[in-house]
Design a protein around this motif. Structure first.
Motif, PDB file in Angstrom:
ATOM      1  N   GLU A  21     120.588  52.203  82.356  1.00  0.00           N
ATOM      2  CA  GLU A  21     121.679  52.518  83.271  1.00  0.00           C
ATOM      3  C   GLU A  21     122.018  54.004  83.291  1.00  0.00           C
ATOM      4  OE1 GLU A  21     124.836  50.042  81.902  1.00  0.00           O
ATOM      5  OE2 GLU A  21     123.769  48.196  82.407  1.00  0.00           O
ATOM      6  N   VAL A  22     121.642  54.729  82.245  1.00  0.00           N
ATOM      7  CA  VAL A  22     121.891  56.165  82.163  1.00  0.00           C
ATOM      8  C   VAL A  22     120.537  56.863  82.121  1.00  0.00           C
ATOM      9  CG1 VAL A  22     122.862  58.023  80.757  1.00  0.00           C
ATOM     10  CG2 VAL A  22     124.104  55.865  80.986  1.00  0.00           C
ATOM     11  N   THR A  23     120.278  57.706  83.125  1.00  0.00           N
ATOM     12  CA  THR A  23     118.990  58.392  83.220  1.00  0.00           C
ATOM     13  C   THR A  23     119.146  59.907  83.268  1.00  0.00           C
ATOM     14  OG1 THR A  23     119.037  58.172  85.624  1.00  0.00           O
ATOM     15  CG2 THR A  23     117.883  56.442  84.381  1.00  0.00           C
ATOM     16  N   GLN A  24     120.391  60.368  83.213  1.00  0.00           N
ATOM     17  CA  GLN A  24     120.633  61.812  83.193  1.00  0.00           C
ATOM     18  C   GLN A  24     122.027  62.078  82.661  1.00  0.00           C
ATOM     19  OE1 GLN A  24     120.311  62.791  87.387  1.00  0.00           O
ATOM     20  NE2 GLN A  24     122.535  62.884  87.606  1.00  0.00           N
ATOM     21  N   ILE A  25     122.236  63.334  82.274  1.00  0.00           N
ATOM     22  CA  ILE A  25     123.570  63.774  81.881  1.00  0.00           C
ATOM     23  C   ILE A  25     123.698  65.252  82.223  1.00  0.00           C
ATOM     24  CG2 ILE A  25     122.862  64.303  79.518  1.00  0.00           C
ATOM     25  CD1 ILE A  25     125.729  63.403  78.654  1.00  0.00           C
ATOM     26  N   HIS A  26     124.868  65.623  82.671  1.00  0.00           N
ATOM     27  CA  HIS A  26     125.196  67.028  82.892  1.00  0.00           C
ATOM     28  C   HIS A  26     126.029  67.477  81.698  1.00  0.00           C
ATOM     29  CE1 HIS A  26     124.144  65.930  87.010  1.00  0.00           C
ATOM     30  NE2 HIS A  26     123.903  67.222  87.194  1.00  0.00           N
ATOM     31  N   ARG A  27     125.684  68.641  81.158  1.00  0.00           N
ATOM     32  CA  ARG A  27     126.419  69.201  80.021  1.00  0.00           C
ATOM     33  C   ARG A  27     126.794  70.630  80.352  1.00  0.00           C
ATOM     34  NH1 ARG A  27     125.558  66.893  74.949  1.00  0.00           N
ATOM     35  NH2 ARG A  27     127.541  67.934  74.573  1.00  0.00           N
ATOM     36  N   GLY A  28     127.728  71.174  79.608  1.00  0.00           N
ATOM     37  CA  GLY A  28     128.160  72.544  79.832  1.00  0.00           C
ATOM     38  C   GLY A  28     127.126  73.575  79.428  1.00  0.00           C
ATOM     39  N   ASP A  29     126.227  73.194  78.526  1.00  0.00           N
ATOM     40  CA  ASP A  29     125.166  74.081  78.055  1.00  0.00           C
ATOM     41  C   ASP A  29     123.844  73.323  78.073  1.00  0.00           C
ATOM     42  OD1 ASP A  29     126.705  76.474  77.243  1.00  0.00           O
ATOM     43  OD2 ASP A  29     127.597  75.114  75.775  1.00  0.00           O
ATOM     44  N   GLN A  30     122.762  74.067  77.938  1.00  0.00           N
ATOM     45  CA  GLN A  30     121.445  73.439  77.880  1.00  0.00           C
ATOM     46  C   GLN A  30     121.156  73.024  76.446  1.00  0.00           C
ATOM     47  OE1 GLN A  30     118.259  75.537  79.819  1.00  0.00           O
ATOM     48  NE2 GLN A  30     116.701  74.468  78.627  1.00  0.00           N
ATOM     49  N   ALA A  32     118.302  70.850  75.768  1.00  0.00           N
ATOM     50  CA  ALA A  32     116.900  70.457  75.654  1.00  0.00           C
ATOM     51  C   ALA A  32     116.110  71.161  76.744  1.00  0.00           C
ATOM     52  CB  ALA A  32     116.746  68.947  75.794  1.00  0.00           C
ATOM     53  N   ASP A  33     114.800  71.159  76.582  1.00  0.00           N
ATOM     54  CA  ASP A  33     113.895  71.707  77.581  1.00  0.00           C
ATOM     55  C   ASP A  33     113.061  70.573  78.155  1.00  0.00           C
ATOM     56  OD1 ASP A  33     114.449  74.551  77.251  1.00  0.00           O
ATOM     57  OD2 ASP A  33     113.473  74.355  75.286  1.00  0.00           O
ATOM     58  N   GLU A  34     112.509  70.787  79.344  1.00  0.00           N
ATOM     59  CA  GLU A  34     111.591  69.793  79.912  1.00  0.00           C
ATOM     60  C   GLU A  34     110.455  69.570  78.917  1.00  0.00           C
ATOM     61  OE1 GLU A  34     110.292  70.670  83.885  1.00  0.00           O
ATOM     62  OE2 GLU A  34     112.350  70.987  84.577  1.00  0.00           O
ATOM     63  N   GLY A  35     110.110  68.308  78.721  1.00  0.00           N
ATOM     64  CA  GLY A  35     109.056  67.945  77.783  1.00  0.00           C
ATOM     65  C   GLY A  35     109.565  67.571  76.404  1.00  0.00           C
ATOM     66  N   ASP A  36     110.811  67.940  76.077  1.00  0.00           N
ATOM     67  CA  ASP A  36     111.385  67.534  74.787  1.00  0.00           C
ATOM     68  C   ASP A  36     111.538  66.022  74.760  1.00  0.00           C
ATOM     69  OD1 ASP A  36     111.561  70.101  73.809  1.00  0.00           O
ATOM     70  OD2 ASP A  36     113.727  70.299  74.159  1.00  0.00           O
ATOM     71  N   ARG A  37     111.428  65.464  73.576  1.00  0.00           N
ATOM     72  CA  ARG A  37     111.589  64.016  73.411  1.00  0.00           C
ATOM     73  C   ARG A  37     112.693  63.713  72.421  1.00  0.00           C
ATOM     74  NH1 ARG A  37     106.062  60.687  74.034  1.00  0.00           N
ATOM     75  NH2 ARG A  37     105.349  61.704  75.939  1.00  0.00           N
ATOM     76  N   PHE A  38     113.254  62.508  72.560  1.00  0.00           N
ATOM     77  CA  PHE A  38     114.233  62.003  71.600  1.00  0.00           C
ATOM     78  C   PHE A  38     114.062  60.500  71.502  1.00  0.00           C
ATOM     79  CE2 PHE A  38     116.372  62.169  75.714  1.00  0.00           C
ATOM     80  CZ  PHE A  38     117.078  60.977  75.791  1.00  0.00           C
ATOM     81  N   GLU A  39     114.587  59.923  70.421  1.00  0.00           N
ATOM     82  CA  GLU A  39     114.491  58.480  70.209  1.00  0.00           C
ATOM     83  C   GLU A  39     115.868  57.885  69.991  1.00  0.00           C
ATOM     84  OE1 GLU A  39     111.887  57.152  67.128  1.00  0.00           O
ATOM     85  OE2 GLU A  39     110.117  58.077  68.024  1.00  0.00           O
ATOM     86  N   GLU A  46     111.733  61.044  77.214  1.00  0.00           N
ATOM     87  CA  GLU A  46     111.298  62.422  77.445  1.00  0.00           C
ATOM     88  C   GLU A  46     112.188  63.065  78.500  1.00  0.00           C
ATOM     89  OE1 GLU A  46     107.489  64.873  79.210  1.00  0.00           O
ATOM     90  OE2 GLU A  46     107.097  63.109  77.954  1.00  0.00           O
ATOM     91  N   VAL A  47     112.595  64.289  78.236  1.00  0.00           N
ATOM     92  CA  VAL A  47     113.372  65.064  79.203  1.00  0.00           C
ATOM     93  C   VAL A  47     112.401  65.531  80.290  1.00  0.00           C
ATOM     94  CG1 VAL A  47     114.825  67.088  79.552  1.00  0.00           C
ATOM     95  CG2 VAL A  47     114.992  65.779  77.410  1.00  0.00           C
ATOM     96  N   GLU A  99     113.441  60.117  80.970  1.00  0.00           N
ATOM     97  CA  GLU A  99     112.787  58.827  81.241  1.00  0.00           C
ATOM     98  C   GLU A  99     112.291  58.226  79.930  1.00  0.00           C
ATOM     99  OE1 GLU A  99     109.578  59.759  83.887  1.00  0.00           O
ATOM    100  OE2 GLU A  99     110.921  60.144  85.583  1.00  0.00           O
ATOM    101  N   ARG A 100     112.267  56.914  79.884  1.00  0.00           N
ATOM    102  CA  ARG A 100     111.688  56.211  78.735  1.00  0.00           C
ATOM    103  C   ARG A 100     110.177  56.398  78.778  1.00  0.00           C
ATOM    104  NH1 ARG A 100     113.935  51.363  76.093  1.00  0.00           N
ATOM    105  NH2 ARG A 100     115.458  51.487  77.749  1.00  0.00           N
ATOM    106  N   VAL A 101     109.566  56.613  77.619  1.00  0.00           N
ATOM    107  CA  VAL A 101     108.122  56.764  77.526  1.00  0.00           C
ATOM    108  C   VAL A 101     107.554  55.700  76.608  1.00  0.00           C
ATOM    109  CG1 VAL A 101     108.075  59.217  78.071  1.00  0.00           C
ATOM    110  CG2 VAL A 101     108.307  58.506  75.712  1.00  0.00           C
TER     111      VAL A 101
END
Length: 102
Positions: A21-30, A32-39, A46-47, A99-101
């Motif tokens: 249900e959540v596929t993005q978030i806006h934050r006041g600062d950056q 992560a970079d494109e290609g970064d991953r989290f679990e 993957e961002v 996106e989920r990978v």
């Protein structure tokens, strides 16, 4: 690997990502970079997009991608989450789309 708590600062957002249900978030600062991953609970994400935007450019579609009903609810949540928050259409925020990978 990025800490998921850094990108998604609360349990509701992390659970929303797991539920799709959540596929993005806006934050006041950056945060992560494109290609970064989290679990989250063993599920990898993957961002896929990071870019600057203005609050005034956000739409109901953006709010929905962040797990909100609409932009009005998004504004209410921001107001409650941040002391002394005032919506300013010209304020810059950073979009983090993921996106989920497999």
């Amino acid at each position: 690997m990025v800490d998921p708590d850094t990108i998604l600062p609360n349990e509701r957002m992390r659970q929303g990502a797991l539920d799709g249900e959540v596929t993005q978030i806006h934050r006041g600062d950056q945060y992560a970079d494109e290609g970064d991953r989290f679990e989250i609970d063993g599920e990898a994400f993957e961002v896929v997009a990071v870019r600057e935007r203005r609050l005034g450019d956000l739409t109901d579609e953006d709010a929905h991608a962040e797990g909100m009903r609409d932009l009005d609810q998004y504004r209410e949540i921001l107001d409650r989450a941040h002391d002394n928050f005032e919506w300013d259409d010209d304020s810059e925020v950073v979009l983090h789309r993921f996106e989920r990978v497999a």
